[in-house]
Design an enzyme around this catalytic site. Structure first.
Site, mmCIF file in Angstrom:
data_model
loop_
_atom_site.group_PDB
_atom_site.id
_atom_site.type_symbol
_atom_site.label_atom_id
_atom_site.label_comp_id
_atom_site.label_asym_id
_atom_site.label_seq_id
_atom_site.Cartn_x
_atom_site.Cartn_y
_atom_site.Cartn_z
ATOM 1 C CG ASP A 191 57.642 17.781 37.934
ATOM 2 O OD1 ASP A 191 57.493 17.028 38.905
ATOM 3 O OD2 ASP A 191 58.354 18.803 37.974
ATOM 4 C CG LEU A 227 64.691 19.439 44.988
ATOM 5 C CD1 LEU A 227 65.544 20.672 45.170
ATOM 6 C CD2 LEU A 227 64.650 18.618 46.266
ATOM 7 N NE ARG A 228 56.742 22.170 40.203
ATOM 8 C CZ ARG A 228 57.539 22.313 39.158
ATOM 9 N NH1 ARG A 228 57.915 21.254 38.467
ATOM 10 N NH2 ARG A 228 57.960 23.502 38.780
ATOM 11 C CB ALA A 229 58.269 14.909 43.784
#
Length: 568
Positions: free
Chosen positions: A158, A239-241
């Site tokens: 991720d 939320l990084r995506a």
């Protein structure tokens, strides 16, 4: 020899796109390149270095590099003078350029974490007791790996902003073109590069313009909403995506010379952002219904035949159900029974030091640095250096603690286990093992049912998360035992101090490939896992037994136990 021109890399459009995005915007978090050997991973990375907008360095991080070599160390000569000065490591050397890590999946996990942190923050910090220093480290991070040699854990996956899977072309004419170009380059690198100079200049200019302009690219509100919906459809909670997909779409628009990012930009970069994070594929479009013949063409008083029923383990095995855990008799795992993997905490590498005037063990470098930091070492006209060390300077090492074991649970969640009433006891047995770990053990859970196996829980010390995964496991369908053992092999491949606990009745009925025998496939996969300590827990019940679990335990070299309810 000069680097192979990036614009000359043929038939890898996704690889070129991913590298272009991270070159124009290192803040994306780097790119992970997964693929077989000989699929141009390192060739493309080296070619990119020559096109970086800042014309920065290309730094190759070797697998055997120590943490000090990667991060850097404090300059002790400067410390003698009371100065905090950093001897730069590989990350600082890559500032303004590209840091390349081949076989990143084989790098120690703590180094992967440090690298990803530095790539995200653009700075590397070194702190040793009372002295600390930092230096810029803004670089494009490129990692490559061969999935056959093991994977990266999801939390590290991720952290990579982008991920691209590359394969060598399967068409003969494309392979011929690649070989022809490579042979021409090796015969005359200068002449070959000269023929691609226009393509290199054009790509360099695109990257430079995109690097300068992507932050000014706008994103309409409906596109931003669509990004979050797309991320959720892929089952991604981080939320990084969303952030990376939003930023990558803007960079893609800048590469194309646009001032506003549209949905086409999102679709272009979404596979690079989501494929390594997705926990489920997006729902496929429903196929159109086949045309029905007109009523007049059917015989009178007739109706279309009913479709055949899908094969089932038992009459009610296909029904999906979530069973509550039941109290089960305690299990004895290989780690506790044989002493092969003791449970006690074992000291690992030194993670930090703490002041301790009564320390029985000293971390000598930290103690000396602490003394120097408070001015205990002072130059003398005659002696050159007067050095006084007191107990107030003592620094004791703090070492990381390795958990005593890693337990991979592989649980049969097929309908036969549910019909036999054994699923509740199976869950109870797993929860009992988790409760006895003292919070130090790592656990992972694979369940298998229907047509395949699923990693329901990746390695974690979070007991609550593990218990929730166990309690919520769904039961129903057929028994793809070979699929579960194959997945277990991939999960255990790079794990140390790990053991396998397999709950099954051994009644495999889903082959790995159409036409093969399900039981034979399961035994073959068991042979691959034989080097791991294993316990097979037999979930079979009833008066008529096939004793397949015993045969499977023999193939695994495992101990065999029976799944029993706890005595009332």
């Amino acid at each position: 020899m000069s680097a192979y021109p990036l614009s000359a890399v043929a038939h890898q459009p996704q690889l070129l796109l991913a590298l272009s995005l991270v070159a124009a915007c290192p803040d994306l978090g780097g790119v992970l390149i997964r693929g077989d050997k000989g699929s141009a991973k390192s060739t493309a990375a080296r070619g990119l270095a020559a096109l970086l907008p800042a014309g920065g360095p290309f730094v190759n991080l070797p697998l055997g590099a120590t943490e000090d070599r990667v991060v850097g160390t404090l300059d002790l000569d400067a410390a003698l003078k009371g100065e905090a000065k950093l001897k730069p490591g590989l990350m600082a050397q890559a500032n303004g350029g590209l840091l390349y890590i081949d076989e990143v999946n084989l790098l120690p996990e703590h180094l992967v974490d440090v690298l990803l942190d530095a790539a995200a923050m653009g700075v590397v910090r070194v702190q040793r007791d009372s002295l600390s220093a930092e230096t810029p480290a803004r670089f494009a991070l490129i990692g490559s790996m061969n999935p056959e040699e093991g994977g990266l854990r999801p939390q590290f996956l991720d952290r990579f902003g982008l991920c691209v899977d590359v394969l060598a072309p399967r068409e003969a004419e494309k392979r011929v073109e690649i070989i022809r170009r490579r042979m021409a380059f090796e015969a005359d690198p200068v002449g070959f590069s000269a023929r691609w100079v226009n393509g290199e200049n054009e790509l360099r200019e695109r990257l430079s313009h995109a690097s300068a302009r992507w932050q000014a690219v706008g994103v309409p509100e409906e596109v931003l909403t669509g990004i979050s919906n797309l991320v959720l459809e892929h089952g991604v909670s981080s939320l990084r995506a969303d952030l990376v997909l939003h930023r990558a779409a803007r960079v893609h628009a800048a590469l194309e010379g646009r001032h506003v990012a549209g949905w086409a930009d999102v679709e272009a970069v979404a596979p690079l952002v989501l494929n390594h994070r997705a926990t489920r594929p997006p729902p496929p479009p429903q196929p159109p219904s086949p045309p029905q013949p007109p009523e007049s063409s059917l015989p009178p008083e007739s109706s279309p035949p009913e479709p055949p029923e899908a094969p089932q383990d038992t009459p009610d095995a296909s029904a999906e159900e979530v069973f509550a855990p039941e109290a089960a008799a305690p299990l004895t795992l290989r780690s506790t029974a044989t002493g092969r993997q003791p449970l006690g905490e074992q000291p690992g590498r030194v993670t930090r030091t703490v002041p301790d005037p009564k320390a029985e063990r000293l971390h000598l470098p930290a103690t000396l640095r602490g003394a120097l930091g408070r001015g205990a070492g002072k130059a003398g006209a005659e002696t050159g250096l007067n050095f006084q060390l007191t107990r107030e300077d003592f620094q004791a090492p703090v070492q990381e603690l390795h958990s005593g074991r890693r337990v991979l649970f592989v649980a049969d969640a097929s309908g036969s286990v549910g019909v036999s009433g054994r699923m509740g006891a199976l869950k109870g047995a797993i929860l009992e093992v988790l409760a006895g770990g003292g919070g130090r053990d790592r656990a992972a859970l694979i369940t298998f049912r229907g047509t395949g196996a699923e990693l329901l829980l990746d390695w974690t010390t979070d007991r609550q998360a593990a218990e929730e995964a166990v309690r919520g496991a769904v039961t129903g369908g057929r028994t793809p035992l070979a699929h579960a053992l194959e997945l277990a092999g991939r999960i255990l491949r790079n794990q140390t101090h790990a053991e396998l606990v397999l709950f099954t009745d051994g009644r495999a009925n889903v082959p790995l490939t159409p036409g093969s025998d399900a039981w034979t496939d399961a035994l073959a996969q068991a042979q691959v896992l034989k080097r791991y300590p294993c316990t097979v827990v037999n979930t079979e019940s009833g008066h008529v037994r096939l004793n397949r679990a015993a045969g499977l335990a023999g193939a695994l070299g495992a101990t065999l136990q029976e799944l029993r309810l706890a005595p009332v």
